[in-house]
Motif scaffolding. Structure first.
Motif, PDB file in Angstrom:
ATOM      1  N   ASP A  88     112.051  32.330 -29.210  1.00  0.00           N
ATOM      2  CA  ASP A  88     113.071  32.833 -27.812  1.00  0.00           C
ATOM      3  C   ASP A  88     111.906  33.111 -26.502  1.00  0.00           C
ATOM      4  O   ASP A  88     112.493  32.609 -25.597  1.00  0.00           O
ATOM      5  CB  ASP A  88     113.488  34.255 -28.332  1.00  0.00           C
ATOM      6  N   GLU A  89     110.808  33.540 -26.765  1.00  0.00           N
ATOM      7  CA  GLU A  89     109.843  33.795 -25.859  1.00  0.00           C
ATOM      8  C   GLU A  89     109.698  32.625 -24.803  1.00  0.00           C
ATOM      9  O   GLU A  89     109.806  32.578 -23.718  1.00  0.00           O
ATOM     10  CB  GLU A  89     108.513  34.446 -26.060  1.00  0.00           C
ATOM     11  N   GLY A  96     115.368  30.250 -19.558  1.00  0.00           N
ATOM     12  CA  GLY A  96     116.200  31.290 -19.280  1.00  0.00           C
ATOM     13  C   GLY A  96     116.782  31.933 -20.558  1.00  0.00           C
ATOM     14  O   GLY A  96     116.547  31.600 -21.781  1.00  0.00           O
ATOM     15  N   PRO A  97     117.411  33.008 -20.489  1.00  0.00           N
ATOM     16  CA  PRO A  97     118.038  34.023 -21.428  1.00  0.00           C
ATOM     17  C   PRO A  97     119.003  33.051 -22.352  1.00  0.00           C
ATOM     18  O   PRO A  97     119.620  32.337 -22.058  1.00  0.00           O
ATOM     19  CB  PRO A  97     118.829  35.054 -20.702  1.00  0.00           C
ATOM     20  N   LEU A  98     118.749  33.355 -23.523  1.00  0.00           N
ATOM     21  CA  LEU A  98     119.601  32.827 -24.716  1.00  0.00           C
ATOM     22  C   LEU A  98     119.709  31.514 -24.908  1.00  0.00           C
ATOM     23  O   LEU A  98     120.277  30.582 -25.506  1.00  0.00           O
ATOM     24  CB  LEU A  98     121.039  33.348 -24.549  1.00  0.00           C
ATOM     25  N   SER A  99     118.537  30.843 -24.270  1.00  0.00           N
ATOM     26  CA  SER A  99     118.360  29.368 -24.262  1.00  0.00           C
ATOM     27  C   SER A  99     118.162  28.877 -25.772  1.00  0.00           C
ATOM     28  O   SER A  99     118.733  27.876 -26.207  1.00  0.00           O
ATOM     29  CB  SER A  99     117.174  28.754 -23.384  1.00  0.00           C
ATOM     30  N   PHE A 104     120.280  26.393 -30.784  1.00  0.00           N
ATOM     31  CA  PHE A 104     120.726  26.712 -32.269  1.00  0.00           C
ATOM     32  C   PHE A 104     122.144  26.282 -32.379  1.00  0.00           C
ATOM     33  O   PHE A 104     122.498  25.452 -33.393  1.00  0.00           O
ATOM     34  CB  PHE A 104     120.299  28.214 -32.599  1.00  0.00           C
ATOM     35  N   ALA A 105     122.782  26.812 -31.474  1.00  0.00           N
ATOM     36  CA  ALA A 105     124.460  26.696 -31.727  1.00  0.00           C
ATOM     37  C   ALA A 105     124.600  24.994 -31.475  1.00  0.00           C
ATOM     38  O   ALA A 105     125.616  24.650 -32.215  1.00  0.00           O
ATOM     39  CB  ALA A 105     125.015  27.288 -30.716  1.00  0.00           C
TER      40      ALA A 105
END
Length: 121
Positions: A88-89, A96-99, A104-105
């Motif tokens: 995540d980092e 950016g956030p939730l990338s 994964f999705a």
């Protein structure tokens, strides 16, 4: 597949910062060490001789192949949380956030509309 054993690996490693660091830096060494000395521990005094990773499970863990793990029936939440901890980092810094969660999705998108693999052990 030993779903229990794969899930035990994901759970154990995700909750120990030192194991998580080692898994990110040298997954092959950590998977080997875990399989030989950490995974068989039932508690401080007892060890199991029943469980072992299959070759496919071992390779998926070594390659951080969360799609293969999902398709083999590894618990999706355990997979998601450990790989968020690993990636995540760096994904957030680049995209950016939730990338990572979006990736994964997307990589599991081919399961849309299908029945997910059972996570029952």
């Amino acid at each position: 597949m030993s779903k229990y054993y794969v899930n035990k690996f994901l759970y154990t490693v995700d909750r120990d910062p030192e194991l998580l660091r080692r898994y990110k830096e040298d997954p092959r060494a950590l998977v080997t060490t875990w399989e030989q000395s950490i995974g068989p521990k039932l508690n401080d005094y007892e060890r199991s001789t029943v469980h072992a990773l299959t070759d496919a499970e071992r390779e998926a863990l070594i390659k951080h192949d969360y799609v293969a793990l999902f398709e083999m029936g590894a618990h999706f939440f355990l997979s998601l949380t450990i790989f968020i901890a690993l990636y995540d980092e760096e994904y957030m810094a680049k995209h950016g956030p939730l990338s990572f969660q979006r990736e994964f999705a997307a990589k599991l998108g081919h399961w849309t509309g299908k029945e997910y693999p059972s996570v029952a052990t």
